[in-house]
Design a protein around this motif. Structure first.
Motif, short mmCIF file in Angstrom:
data_model
loop_
_atom_site.label_atom_id
_atom_site.label_comp_id
_atom_site.label_asym_id
_atom_site.label_seq_id
_atom_site.Cartn_x
_atom_site.Cartn_y
_atom_site.Cartn_z
N LYS A 58 51.50 39.20 50.13
CA LYS A 58 51.49 39.81 48.80
C LYS A 58 51.14 38.78 47.73
N PHE A 59 51.69 37.55 47.91
CA PHE A 59 51.38 36.48 46.96
C PHE A 59 49.88 36.15 47.00
N VAL A 60 49.35 36.04 48.22
CA VAL A 60 47.93 35.74 48.36
C VAL A 60 47.09 36.87 47.79
N TYR A 61 47.51 38.11 48.07
CA TYR A 61 46.76 39.26 47.57
C TYR A 61 46.68 39.24 46.04
N ARG A 62 47.84 39.01 45.40
CA ARG A 62 47.85 39.02 43.93
C ARG A 62 46.95 37.93 43.35
N ASN A 63 47.00 36.75 43.95
CA ASN A 63 46.23 35.64 43.40
C ASN A 63 44.74 35.75 43.72
N VAL A 64 44.41 36.27 44.91
CA VAL A 64 42.99 36.47 45.21
C VAL A 64 42.41 37.52 44.28
N TRP A 65 43.19 38.58 44.09
CA TRP A 65 42.65 39.60 43.19
C TRP A 65 42.61 39.10 41.74
N TYR A 66 43.48 38.17 41.40
CA TYR A 66 43.41 37.56 40.07
C TYR A 66 42.06 36.86 39.88
N GLN A 67 41.60 36.19 40.95
CA GLN A 67 40.29 35.55 40.88
C GLN A 67 39.20 36.60 40.68
N PHE A 68 39.26 37.67 41.50
CA PHE A 68 38.24 38.70 41.40
C PHE A 68 38.33 39.44 40.07
N ASP A 69 39.53 39.66 39.60
CA ASP A 69 39.69 40.38 38.34
C ASP A 69 39.14 39.56 37.18
N THR A 70 39.32 38.23 37.26
CA THR A 70 38.76 37.37 36.22
C THR A 70 37.24 37.43 36.21
N MET A 71 36.64 37.42 37.41
CA MET A 71 35.18 37.54 37.50
C MET A 71 34.74 38.89 36.92
N ASN A 72 35.49 39.93 37.22
CA ASN A 72 35.15 41.25 36.71
C ASN A 72 35.29 41.31 35.19
N ASN A 73 36.30 40.62 34.64
CA ASN A 73 36.51 40.61 33.19
C ASN A 73 35.38 39.85 32.47
N VAL A 74 34.93 38.78 33.13
CA VAL A 74 33.82 38.03 32.53
C VAL A 74 32.59 38.91 32.42
N SER A 75 32.26 39.64 33.49
CA SER A 75 31.09 40.52 33.45
C SER A 75 31.28 41.63 32.42
N SER A 76 32.51 42.14 32.32
CA SER A 76 32.76 43.21 31.34
C SER A 76 32.59 42.69 29.92
N PHE A 77 33.01 41.43 29.70
CA PHE A 77 32.85 40.86 28.35
C PHE A 77 31.38 40.75 27.97
N ILE A 78 30.57 40.31 28.94
CA ILE A 78 29.14 40.15 28.65
C ILE A 78 28.51 41.50 28.37
N ILE A 79 28.88 42.50 29.15
CA ILE A 79 28.28 43.82 28.99
C ILE A 79 28.68 44.46 27.66
#
Length: 629
Positions: free
Chosen positions: A57-78
């Motif tokens: 669960k710890f790994v899941y939360r932190n891995v998705w934190y990485q992916f969510d940050t990448m997704n937020n960056v793309s959303s900011f640009i768009i």
């Protein structure tokens, strides 16, 4: 004479008592130690499993934190208006776009540094940043000065390198709004994770570019390092089951054939399998982008404390058994030695025969001393019971002799009546012949070949013949018989109904000559057969009759004479032949003291019931047993 078996060498009290008790203690200790060990092992294994689940669960939360940050960056640009203005600008000459090009480049570089804000990575991983890029088609104003080929670094590129890529075609066709994939990009050839989204115009919705956000797979290695699995490993797979990160498999290797992957069913769960001669447990969970995170842990990891706990439990049980054995031996010796001495004294013939009292000993154990006293009392009581049993056996034999004597005269009369019947038929006297045949039936069933038990049907034929004769002698005598057919085969003690019917006629109807009625019925009460003989005569004192039946101190003749003077009417017993007490006593001798006669209250006349055990004929019992099987 009372006989006591002498003990042999194999039946010593110490051995007979200590072995079962020690076996019981062994069983209790073993069960307790096994249960305690089982619970400790279960708790420990569940704790280990919970720790493994917490790790994933710890790994899941932190891995998705990485992916969510990448997704937020793309959303900011768009969604950024300033970037929107830069992308939609048009220029008459290429050099006019240089300022906007570097402005957009600076914005992208600033966004790529967001990874420095992550708090889940190690200090070495904090130096890494995202790759934030924008790709244009020929219609964009910045297209002319954009880089020709994509490079795995933040920048602005032309989209010619992506036109044949599967992810770009899926994105361009509109099948998916966001695509994720893994790729090694020249010239660095580093394993990268990418996210791509189409940048559409806020004004008219037309596509003006593609936003690409990438990250090196090393950026999530620190997450796995912070939650290591003992003897286990993690796997991150894309939506096509290709390896994105794993310590045991190459980047983008096809993992569809791995048993760990084939064991996954559904978006999340846990499954067990055997791979390479080792049992493994696979825990998996699906991320929001469709990628799967697996944690593969050997089963022995969850049961690594089983042997240690079992060994401690076995050692504890052995110590407990040793202590219990020593303690048990001391207690058993203290109890059994006085008892053995008591038994030795009891085996003396003089004591067993009651000629000499049992020697008294003060052992200091209340139970042993009490046992000695009670045994002495028991010897005296036993002698009395033997004498009483002998007297009852003699009484039983006397009643059998009386029954045989009662059957001898009817046997002679039966032959004589048969001769009379033949003469009456020859002379045409039908009424006399009928009376003689009925009387012959009474005597024939009374003989009964000396059998104690006869079917209820035979007993009913005898009493019916007897009452038939009485009906010819007593005008207006009514006889009612209510016996179910299924009870006619039940064995009963013979010759019990006629004496009761005779008492009803002789004593119950002594003061009346008309309207006389006798009713005979049978029924079942649980496992007891109840026969009832009721009349509408002058009645009796029910309590006095039942009290008479309970007396045992008086002889049968004295009891009958005494009740005749007290109760009167049908309470009187026939002084000759089979009286009521004789019937009652015979039933108790053959069936037990729980059975016999009882008088019950009646609204009119006298009502006496016969209680007999319900017994089956051998053939009927065999049929019922076969039916139950």
């Amino acid at each position: 004479m009372l006989q006591l078996r002498k003990p042999n060498g194999n039946s010593r009290l110490l051995t007979s008592l200590s072995l079962p008790i020690f076996a019981l203690i062994v069983g209790i200790v073993v069960v307790f130690a096994t249960a305690a060990s089982y619970m400790l092992i279960r708790v420990q294994n569940e704790h280990t499993q919970n720790m493994a689940e917490q790790s994933i669960k710890f790994v899941y939360r932190n891995v998705w934190y990485q992916f969510d940050t990448m997704n937020n960056v793309s959303s900011f640009i768009i969604s950024s208006q300033s970037i929107e203005n830069l992308l939609e600008s048009t220029y008459a000459h290429g050099f006019e776009a240089v300022d906007d090009f570097y402005t957009l480049q600076s914005n992208l570089q600033n966004l790529s540094l967001l990874s420095l804000l992550k708090d889940s990575a190690s200090s070495s991983n904090a130096k890494m940043s995202y790759v934030v890029s924008v790709a244009f088609g020929p219609g964009n104003g910045l297209y002319e000065i954009a880089s020709e080929h994509f490079y795995p670094a933040t920048g602005i590129y032309k989209n010619e390198d992506f036109l044949q890529e599967a992810w770009f075609q899926n994105l361009s066709s509109g099948e998916r709004k966001t695509v994720w994939w893994g790729q090694k990009t020249a010239p660095l050839n580093a394993p990268m994770m990418y996210l791509a989204r189409t940048k559409s115009s806020i004004k008219d919705g037309r596509s003006i570019g593609t936003v690409i956000v990438g990250a090196d797979t090393q950026s999530i290695k620190a997450v796995f390092d912070n939650a290591p699995l003992d003897k286990g490993y993690y796997m991150l797979l894309d939506d096509s089951n290709r390896v994105i990160y794993s310590e045991r498999h190459a980047f983008l290797a096809d993992a569809s054939g791995l048993p760990q992957v084939q064991a996954m069913h559904g978006p999340k769960g846990t499954s067990s399998l055997r791979d390479g001669g080792e049992n493994q447990r696979v825990m998996f969970e699906t991320l929001d982008n469709g990628w799967k995170l697996l944690a593969v842990v050997p089963e022995r990891h969850f049961s690594r404390y089983t042997f240690a706990i079992s060994a401690v439990g076995a050692a504890t049980a052995a110590v407990a058994l040793l202590i219990a054995g020593v303690w048990l031996r001391r207690i058993v010796i203290r109890v059994t030695v006085p008892i053995t001495k008591l038994v030795t004294a009891m085996q003396r013939p003089e004591v067993a025969e009651g000629k000499e009292p049992l020697p008294s000993r003060d052992t200091g154990i209340y139970e042993v001393d009490e046992l000695s006293q009670k045994f002495a009392s028991m010897l005296s009581t036993l002698q009395g019971l033997i004498e009483k049993s002998f007297a009852e056996e003699m009484e039983r034999r006397q009643l059998q002799l009386e029954l045989l004597h009662a059957q001898i005269n009817p046997h002679f009369l039966y032959n004589t009546l048969d001769l009379i019947n033949c003469r009456a038929i020859l002379t045409g006297d039908r009424e006399t012949s009928e009376i003689v045949r009925a009387l012959a039936s009474v005597f024939r069933f009374g003989l009964n070949r000396g059998e104690v038990w006869i079917p209820l049907g035979s007993e009913m034929k005898q009493v019916d013949a007897y009452l038939h004769i009485q009906q010819m002698m007593v005008d207006g005598l009514q006889v009612e018989i209510h016996v179910p057919d299924e009870l006619l085969t039940v064995p009963i003690v013979h010759f019990i109904l006629q004496p009761l019917a005779e008492n009803a006629i002789i004593h119950g109807f002594a003061q009346r000559t008309t309207g006389c009625r006798i009713t005979i019925s049978a029924r079942m009460e649980d496992t007891t057969l109840v026969l009832r003989v009721a009349d509408n005569g002058q009645g009796c004192d029910v309590d006095a009759m039942n009290a008479m039946l309970r007396r045992e101190a008086e002889s049968e003749t004295d009891r009958e004479a005494g009740v005749m003077g007290e109760a009167g009417g049908s309470a009187q017993l026939s002084p000759a032949g089979y009286g009521t007490m004789n019937v009652h006593r015979r039933i108790q001798l053959y069936c037990g003291e729980a059975y016999g006669l009882r008088y019950v209250e009646a609204s009119e006349g006298t009502c006496v019931e016969v209680l007999l055990p319900y017994r089956l004929e051998p053939q009927q019992r065999k049929k019922e047993l076969e039916a139950n099987v």
